[in-house]
Design an enzyme around this catalytic site. Structure first.
Site, PDB file in Angstrom:
ATOM      1  N   TYR A 241     -19.545  49.160 -10.651  1.00  0.00           N
ATOM      2  CA  TYR A 241     -20.236  48.643 -11.830  1.00  0.00           C
ATOM      3  C   TYR A 241     -21.623  49.261 -12.036  1.00  0.00           C
ATOM      4  O   TYR A 241     -22.304  48.918 -12.988  1.00  0.00           O
ATOM      5  CB  TYR A 241     -20.408  47.128 -11.724  1.00  0.00           C
ATOM      6  CG  TYR A 241     -19.176  46.343 -12.102  1.00  0.00           C
ATOM      7  CD1 TYR A 241     -17.915  46.908 -11.997  1.00  0.00           C
ATOM      8  CD2 TYR A 241     -19.279  45.040 -12.558  1.00  0.00           C
ATOM      9  CE1 TYR A 241     -16.784  46.188 -12.320  1.00  0.00           C
ATOM     10  CE2 TYR A 241     -18.150  44.312 -12.892  1.00  0.00           C
ATOM     11  CZ  TYR A 241     -16.908  44.887 -12.771  1.00  0.00           C
ATOM     12  OH  TYR A 241     -15.789  44.168 -13.092  1.00  0.00           O
TER      13      TYR A 241
ATOM     14  N   LYS B 102     -11.685  45.300   0.427  1.00  0.00           N
ATOM     15  CA  LYS B 102     -10.492  46.150   0.542  1.00  0.00           C
ATOM     16  C   LYS B 102     -10.808  47.286   1.521  1.00  0.00           C
ATOM     17  O   LYS B 102     -10.598  48.467   1.232  1.00  0.00           O
ATOM     18  CB  LYS B 102     -10.125  46.748  -0.827  1.00  0.00           C
ATOM     19  CG  LYS B 102      -9.438  45.782  -1.778  1.00  0.00           C
ATOM     20  CD  LYS B 102      -8.009  45.440  -1.401  1.00  0.00           C
ATOM     21  CE  LYS B 102      -7.040  46.564  -1.651  1.00  0.00           C
ATOM     22  NZ  LYS B 102      -5.659  46.175  -1.284  1.00  0.00           N
TER      23      LYS B 102
ATOM     24  N   ASP C   7      -6.607  41.219  -1.859  1.00  0.00           N
ATOM     25  CA  ASP C   7      -5.341  40.744  -2.434  1.00  0.00           C
ATOM     26  C   ASP C   7      -4.827  39.520  -1.684  1.00  0.00           C
ATOM     27  O   ASP C   7      -4.348  38.554  -2.295  1.00  0.00           O
ATOM     28  CB  ASP C   7      -4.281  41.857  -2.494  1.00  0.00           C
ATOM     29  CG  ASP C   7      -4.352  42.828  -1.340  1.00  0.00           C
ATOM     30  OD1 ASP C   7      -5.470  43.052  -0.842  1.00  0.00           O
ATOM     31  OD2 ASP C   7      -3.319  43.352  -0.914  1.00  0.00           O
TER      32      ASP C   7
ATOM     33  N   ASP D  89     -16.033  39.802  -9.528  1.00  0.00           N
ATOM     34  CA  ASP D  89     -15.736  39.567 -10.940  1.00  0.00           C
ATOM     35  C   ASP D  89     -14.346  38.935 -11.078  1.00  0.00           C
ATOM     36  O   ASP D  89     -14.163  37.908 -11.728  1.00  0.00           O
ATOM     37  CB  ASP D  89     -15.799  40.909 -11.682  1.00  0.00           C
ATOM     38  CG  ASP D  89     -15.968  40.712 -13.174  1.00  0.00           C
ATOM     39  OD1 ASP D  89     -16.014  39.553 -13.619  1.00  0.00           O
ATOM     40  OD2 ASP D  89     -16.056  41.717 -13.901  1.00  0.00           O
TER      41      ASP D  89
END
Ligand code: NAI
Length: 421
Positions: free
Chosen positions: A149, A219, A285, A309
């Site tokens: 971002y 991740k 996930d 987010d």
């Protein structure tokens, strides 16, 4: 006349009558700002009588600022937030065709508000898509200044992009760009400093509120040097800086290796008995699944910008959607904090009296907590809880609640005040 909130040695000093700047906001901003102030004022008066009061100071941003000054985000507004440290804002529309991508992003960047804090709690009576919404009590610490971002992006075909690609291929020996002629690029900066200040804020928050755990969500299995490094820096920080107050999952695993599972379980149980905050990590996930299936396993969540987010919106949806989810952007070092409605300007219902003011009101609750005015925060929380449990709601929730009573924004606000302790 009110006084300024100040910060000394990392602690806020809040006067009896603090001046709080506010941005009304665009669209439904006008519909929800005054009701929110009314609720906050009533709660402060209930909690402290005449001893404490908030002095509101309007500062301009968005359409109103543009109409009055020709600028979307005047310097005077930024200066006010710097001067008074703590402020609150309604939603702002993103100017179309202007040079500014988003006023919210501009505020966060200029004031270096590195934590985006979103508490996720369920109110009895509010419709939820999950089975046990009463078990949801999570607090998201989303890093606000880094990650993909940061806006370092290159569009395929442009000169800079070709230069960037050639650098990667020729100088760095990168071989796995699948379609080099048509690739766009985005850069993902994740720093040790940025990760540490975020995780530190999350752990301190858990310690201060006696919360059981902090989950580092990442991740790192795929992105080892950015998201994986975030996890490792987070564990390092917990083990070095908060050694006596935390017990990390990484330490648990090292005990398993050295002495077996039983010894590790004993150590974990002892840490819990001693009130230590458990620091663990979960792959993003898996976290998205776990938070739905076993929300009680997670308390404080510390994560990077993009993960944060996605997670914020999923968790908000679990307890009734963005119409009632509050948020804050905070820099714990400078003390700067802006509390805000997390939804947008909802232009189609602006001025109709249908807007749900809960998101901004609950942001006000967070603001009171941040100021240390816990008693006033509890007044509002209680009033709101009782209003929802009586099934008195605004149009957005009414549509999903059988037998509920439909209230306008102002009638809903009056009901909250009536239902305070
Ligand atoms: P939105 O949040 O304004 O609206 C999405 C849907 O939720 C609409 O159906 C709206 O009517 C409803 N809704 C939102 N808040 C509500 C409330 N308090 N009560 C009842 N219903 C509510 O999102 P959208 O349409 O994508 O964005 C509109 C504008 O808001 C854009 O200019 C966008 O850039 C801006 N925006 C600003 C944000 C901020 O200032 N923090 C955040 C998100 C969007």
């Amino acid at each position: 006349m009110g006084d300024r909130i100040e910060i000394k040695d990392g602690k806020l000093i809040v006067p009896e009558k603090p001046i709080i700047p506010f941005i009304e906001g665009d669209g439904i901003g006008k519909d929800i700002t005054e009701p929110t102030q009314k609720v906050i004022e009533a709660a402060v008066e209930k909690a402290y009588g005449r001893h404490r009061r908030i002095e509101w100071k309007e500062v301009l941003a968005g359409q109103k600022a543009f109409d009055q000054t020709g600028e979307w985000l005047p310097d005077a507004t930024i200066e006010s937030f710097k001067d008074y440290l703590v402020g609150i804002k309604g939603p702002l529309q993103t100017p179309v065709g202007g040079g500014i991508r988003s006023l919210n992003v501009a505020l966060r960047q200029t004031l270096d508000l590195y934590v985006c804090l979103r508490p996720i709690r369920w109110f009895k009576g509010v419709p939820s898509p999950i089975r046990y919404p009463e078990m949801v009590n999570m607090h998201i610490f989303r890093e606000n200044t880094e990650d993909i971002y940061a806006g370092i992006e290159y569009m395929t075909g442009e000169e800079e992009t070709t230069k960037f690609r050639d650098f990667l291929v020729d100088e760095m020996g990168v071989k796995n760009i699948r379609f080099p002629e048509s690739t766009s690029f985005g850069v993902k900066p994740i720093s040790k400093d940025g990760s540490e200040r975020l995780v530190k804020a999350a752990i301190r928050y858990a310690i201060d509120r006696n919360l059981p755990s902090v989950t580092l969500v990442h991740k790192g299995n795929i992105m080892k040097f950015t998201e994986g490094a975030f996890k490792n820096w987070g564990y390092d920080l917990a083990e070095e800086y908060f050694k006596d107050k935390t017990f990390t999952w990484r330490h648990y695993e090292s005990i398993v290796k050295a002495h077996g599972k039983e010894a590790a379980d004993d150590a974990l149980a002892m840490a819990k008995d001693n009130g230590k905050v458990i620091i663990k990590d979960v792959i993003t996930d898996a976290f998205l699944q776990e938070s739905l299936l076993r929300p009680y396993d997670h308390s404080v969540i510390a994560t990077m910008n993009l993960n944060g987010d996605y997670i914020s919106d999923q968790l908000a949806a679990m307890v009734g959607g963005i119409g009632i989810s509050p948020g804050a952007n905070i820099n714990y070092k400078s003390g700067y904090a802006i509390f805000e409605a997390t939804h947008g300007t909802a232009p189609t219902i602006a001025g109709t009296g249908q807007a749900n003011p809960s998101s901004l009101i609950l942001s006000g609750v967070m603001m009171l907590e941040y100021m240390g005015w816990q008693e006033a925060a509890e007044e509002i929380f209680y009033g709101m809880e009782k209003t929802f449990s009586k099934r008195k709601v605004t149009a957005d929730l009414h549509a999903y609640m059988e037998g509920a009573e439909l209230l306008s924004t102002s009638a809903f606000t009056d009901e909250i005040i009536k239902n305070m302790y």
